[in-house]
Design a protein around this motif. Structure first.
Motif, PDB file in Angstrom:
ATOM      1  N   LYS A  86       0.834  -1.209   0.000  1.00  0.00           N
ATOM      2  CA  LYS A  86       0.000   0.000   0.000  1.00  0.00           C
ATOM      3  C   LYS A  86       0.863   1.251   0.000  1.00  0.00           C
ATOM      4  O   LYS A  86       1.881   1.308   0.695  1.00  0.00           O
ATOM      5  CB  LYS A  86      -0.835   0.026   1.284  1.00  0.00           C
ATOM      6  CG  LYS A  86      -1.966  -0.969   1.273  1.00  0.00           C
ATOM      7  CD  LYS A  86      -3.170  -0.258   0.717  1.00  0.00           C
ATOM      8  CE  LYS A  86      -4.434  -1.041   0.828  1.00  0.00           C
ATOM      9  NZ  LYS A  86      -5.355  -0.706  -0.231  1.00  0.00           N
ATOM     10  N   LYS A  87       0.402   2.228  -0.767  1.00  0.00           N
ATOM     11  CA  LYS A  87       1.048   3.552  -0.797  1.00  0.00           C
ATOM     12  C   LYS A  87       2.566   3.443  -1.017  1.00  0.00           C
ATOM     13  O   LYS A  87       3.373   3.847  -0.180  1.00  0.00           O
ATOM     14  CB  LYS A  87       0.741   4.334   0.484  1.00  0.00           C
ATOM     15  CG  LYS A  87      -0.735   4.715   0.611  1.00  0.00           C
ATOM     16  CD  LYS A  87      -0.917   5.798   1.650  1.00  0.00           C
ATOM     17  CE  LYS A  87      -2.383   6.152   1.806  1.00  0.00           C
ATOM     18  NZ  LYS A  87      -2.635   7.055   2.908  1.00  0.00           N
ATOM     19  N   GLU A 128      12.128  -0.378   3.547  1.00  0.00           N
ATOM     20  CA  GLU A 128      13.222   0.237   2.789  1.00  0.00           C
ATOM     21  C   GLU A 128      12.721   1.318   1.833  1.00  0.00           C
ATOM     22  O   GLU A 128      13.329   2.385   1.701  1.00  0.00           O
ATOM     23  CB  GLU A 128      13.927  -0.882   1.999  1.00  0.00           C
ATOM     24  CG  GLU A 128      15.224  -0.463   1.342  1.00  0.00           C
ATOM     25  CD  GLU A 128      15.663  -1.529   0.331  1.00  0.00           C
ATOM     26  OE1 GLU A 128      16.198  -1.148  -0.711  1.00  0.00           O
ATOM     27  OE2 GLU A 128      15.442  -2.731   0.599  1.00  0.00           O
ATOM     28  N   ILE A 129      11.600   1.063   1.157  1.00  0.00           N
ATOM     29  CA  ILE A 129      11.145   2.034   0.144  1.00  0.00           C
ATOM     30  C   ILE A 129      10.119   3.020   0.699  1.00  0.00           C
ATOM     31  O   ILE A 129       9.671   3.915  -0.015  1.00  0.00           O
ATOM     32  CB  ILE A 129      10.567   1.316  -1.105  1.00  0.00           C
ATOM     33  CG1 ILE A 129       9.335   0.464  -0.738  1.00  0.00           C
ATOM     34  CG2 ILE A 129      11.632   0.482  -1.797  1.00  0.00           C
ATOM     35  CD1 ILE A 129       8.654  -0.177  -1.936  1.00  0.00           C
ATOM     36  N   GLY A 130       9.697   2.815   1.922  1.00  0.00           N
ATOM     37  CA  GLY A 130       8.736   3.733   2.524  1.00  0.00           C
ATOM     38  C   GLY A 130       7.289   3.482   2.120  1.00  0.00           C
ATOM     39  O   GLY A 130       6.505   4.424   2.012  1.00  0.00           O
ATOM     40  N   GLY A 162      12.485   2.653 -10.333  1.00  0.00           N
ATOM     41  CA  GLY A 162      13.301   1.707  -9.561  1.00  0.00           C
ATOM     42  C   GLY A 162      12.560   1.003  -8.443  1.00  0.00           C
ATOM     43  O   GLY A 162      13.065   0.034  -7.871  1.00  0.00           O
ATOM     44  N   VAL A 163      11.363   1.473  -8.132  1.00  0.00           N
ATOM     45  CA  VAL A 163      10.651   0.884  -7.002  1.00  0.00           C
ATOM     46  C   VAL A 163      10.191  -0.552  -7.325  1.00  0.00           C
ATOM     47  O   VAL A 163      10.351  -1.468  -6.502  1.00  0.00           O
ATOM     48  CB  VAL A 163       9.467   1.792  -6.573  1.00  0.00           C
ATOM     49  CG1 VAL A 163       8.518   1.035  -5.679  1.00  0.00           C
ATOM     50  CG2 VAL A 163      10.008   3.006  -5.838  1.00  0.00           C
ATOM     51  N   ALA A 164       9.654  -0.749  -8.523  1.00  0.00           N
ATOM     52  CA  ALA A 164       9.202  -2.099  -8.896  1.00  0.00           C
ATOM     53  C   ALA A 164      10.377  -3.077  -8.833  1.00  0.00           C
ATOM     54  O   ALA A 164      10.238  -4.213  -8.367  1.00  0.00           O
ATOM     55  CB  ALA A 164       8.576  -2.090 -10.285  1.00  0.00           C
TER      56      ALA A 164
END
Ligand code: ADP
Ligand code: ASP
Ligand code: MG
Length: 406
Positions: A267-268, A327-329, A274-276
């Motif tokens: 979620k969110k 890690e990614i928030g 780069g996130v995927a």
């Protein structure tokens, strides 16, 4: 007269009486002058029982040791069938995977066959012996026992048939062929007389576990004729062959379902390059196979990302993603194992529109909510709540005109 490979699944050899029934079938084929190589599964439920025991010891048992354990299921049935044949005065010899020279890579639990040394089996059958091979297992180049993934004895059979250049690979199971839907949940399913490798590959990859998907890939690559039939009667089953133009006339030729699915949602997630990659790299590094992926864009530069994995990989994938989320928030990670995928499949779909809307309308009429959708030119899949699987298969089967006549 020829060389016939026969594979018997778990239900067909679930007890000594059924093993005796199998021995009689094998003996009959042998008496007709054929050479016979038999590939066996474990007795029904045995592999599950072994996995259950192992996971009582450790949540994720050592993969090498797990394969040593799982291979015993097929070791047992191979010996029992050879003994039964011997007791009936037929010359039979059992071989474990490594003795049959089934060489695989070292992916424990899901190993790929690299090579099969046909010479050893050939030497035995040339002396008019029946060979009984323990399916589902092989060994890696270092001599470690490996297994080929659930349902893998189908692949053992097709691979051995191909290595031996057998005339036919007969897959004996508890249904008398391949149907337009799983006959155990859709009583109006129709038996298909012949099906192409491609169509069967499509069905197997979408959950029709009557043949393990890799076995169909193998059959296609090496052009092995496969006959899927019942070990409980003499009915002709389904031939799986290279071409079958008949099926292309149907827009939708089968409905499949797959309950081996679980869903994970992040979620969110910050909507940034780069996130995927961060989300899916650790998943693939853990050899988890992701099936469907959807991304819903929210406002404020955030998205929700949902994907499906096999149920067995669910807790591992969830744990991985909880770490990634930190890690990614991402705000939260949700999981759901009570889902299933239903699909309509058919190469004839390529040139037709309206299949998707018909599928969605049919599910809507039954109040079945669609959580995820994926399409290709030869299939449409919807993820739904698991409890609606049987209903969905039946109504889709009817809607696409597949029901058999009464
Ligand atoms: P075995 O132990 O003999 O390998 P499996 O349980 O692996 O048997 O495969 C046979 C089962 O596949 C059938 O009992 C049936 O429930 C299921 N199945 C799913 N889809 C289909 C289909 N389209 N046609 C026939 N069987 C199917
Ligand atoms: N016994 C193994 C399983 O249950 C292999 C097979 O049945 O094909 O998955
Ligand atoms: Mg099977």
């Amino acid at each position: 007269m020829g060389l016939i490979v026969q594979k018997y699944g778990g239900t067909s050899i679930a007890n000594l009486e059924r093993i005796r029934n199998v021995a009689e079938r094998v003996a009959k084929t042998f008496d007709q002058g054929n050479d016979v190589v038999v590939i066996l599964s474990a007795m029904a439920g045995v592999t599950d029982g072994l996995i259950d025991m192992a996971t009582q010891i450790a949540e994720s048992p050592d993969k090498r040791e797990l394969d040593v354990l799982l291979a015993t299921g097929e070791q047992t049935t191979a010996a029992l069938l050879a003994m039964t044949l011997n007791a009936m005065n037929y010359p039979a010899l059992s071989l474990l995977g490594h003795q049959a020279e089934v060489v695989t890579d070292d992916t424990f639990g899901n190993a790929r066959i690299l090579d099969i040394g046909a010479r050893h089996i050939m030497d035995i059958i040339e002396n008019r012996n029946i060979v009984v091979v323990a399916g589902f297992q092989g060994c890696d180049p270092n001599g470690n026992i490996t297994t080929l993934g659930r349902g893998g004895s189908d692949t053992s059979a097709v691979a051995i048939a191909s290595a031996l250049k057998a005339d036919i690979c007969e897959i004996y199971t508890d249904v008398d062929g391949i149907y337009t839907a799983d006959p155990n949940i859709c009583e109006k399913a129709r038996k298909i007389n012949t099906i192409s490798y491609d169509e069967m590959l499509n069905m197997a990859s979408l959950g029709a576990k009557v043949l393990q998907i890799r076995s169909v890939g193998f059959a296609k690559k090496y052009n092995v004729p496969v006959h899927v039939r019942s070990s409980f009667n003499e009915e002709e089953g389904t031939m799986v062959v290279s071409e079958d133009s008949g099926m292309e006339r149907l827009i939708v030729s089968a409905v499949t379902h797959d309950k081996d699915q679980a869903r994970i949602t992040l979620k969110k997630v910050p909507d940034q390059p780069g996130v995927a990659a961060k989300i899916f790299t650790p998943i693939s590094e853990s050899s988890i196979i992701v099936d469907m992926i959807i991304q819903n864009t929210r406002e404020e530069g955030q998205t929700d990302l949902t994907f499906t994995v096999p149920k067995a990989a669910f807790s591992n994938a969830l744990e991985i993603e909880r770490n990634v989320a930190k890690e990614i928030g991402a705000e939260d990670v949700l999981g759901d194992i009570n889902i299933a995928k239903v699909s309509v499949v058919g190469v004839g779909m390529k040139n037709h529109s309206g299949v998707a809307s018909k599928m969605f309308n049919t599910l809507a009429k039954e109040n079945i909510n669609i959580m995820m959708i994926s399409t290709s030119e030869i299939r449409i899949s919807c993820v739904i709540e698991e409890k609606y699987t049987e209903l969905a298969v039946r109504v889709l089967h009817t809607a696409f005109g597949l029901d058999k006549e009464d």
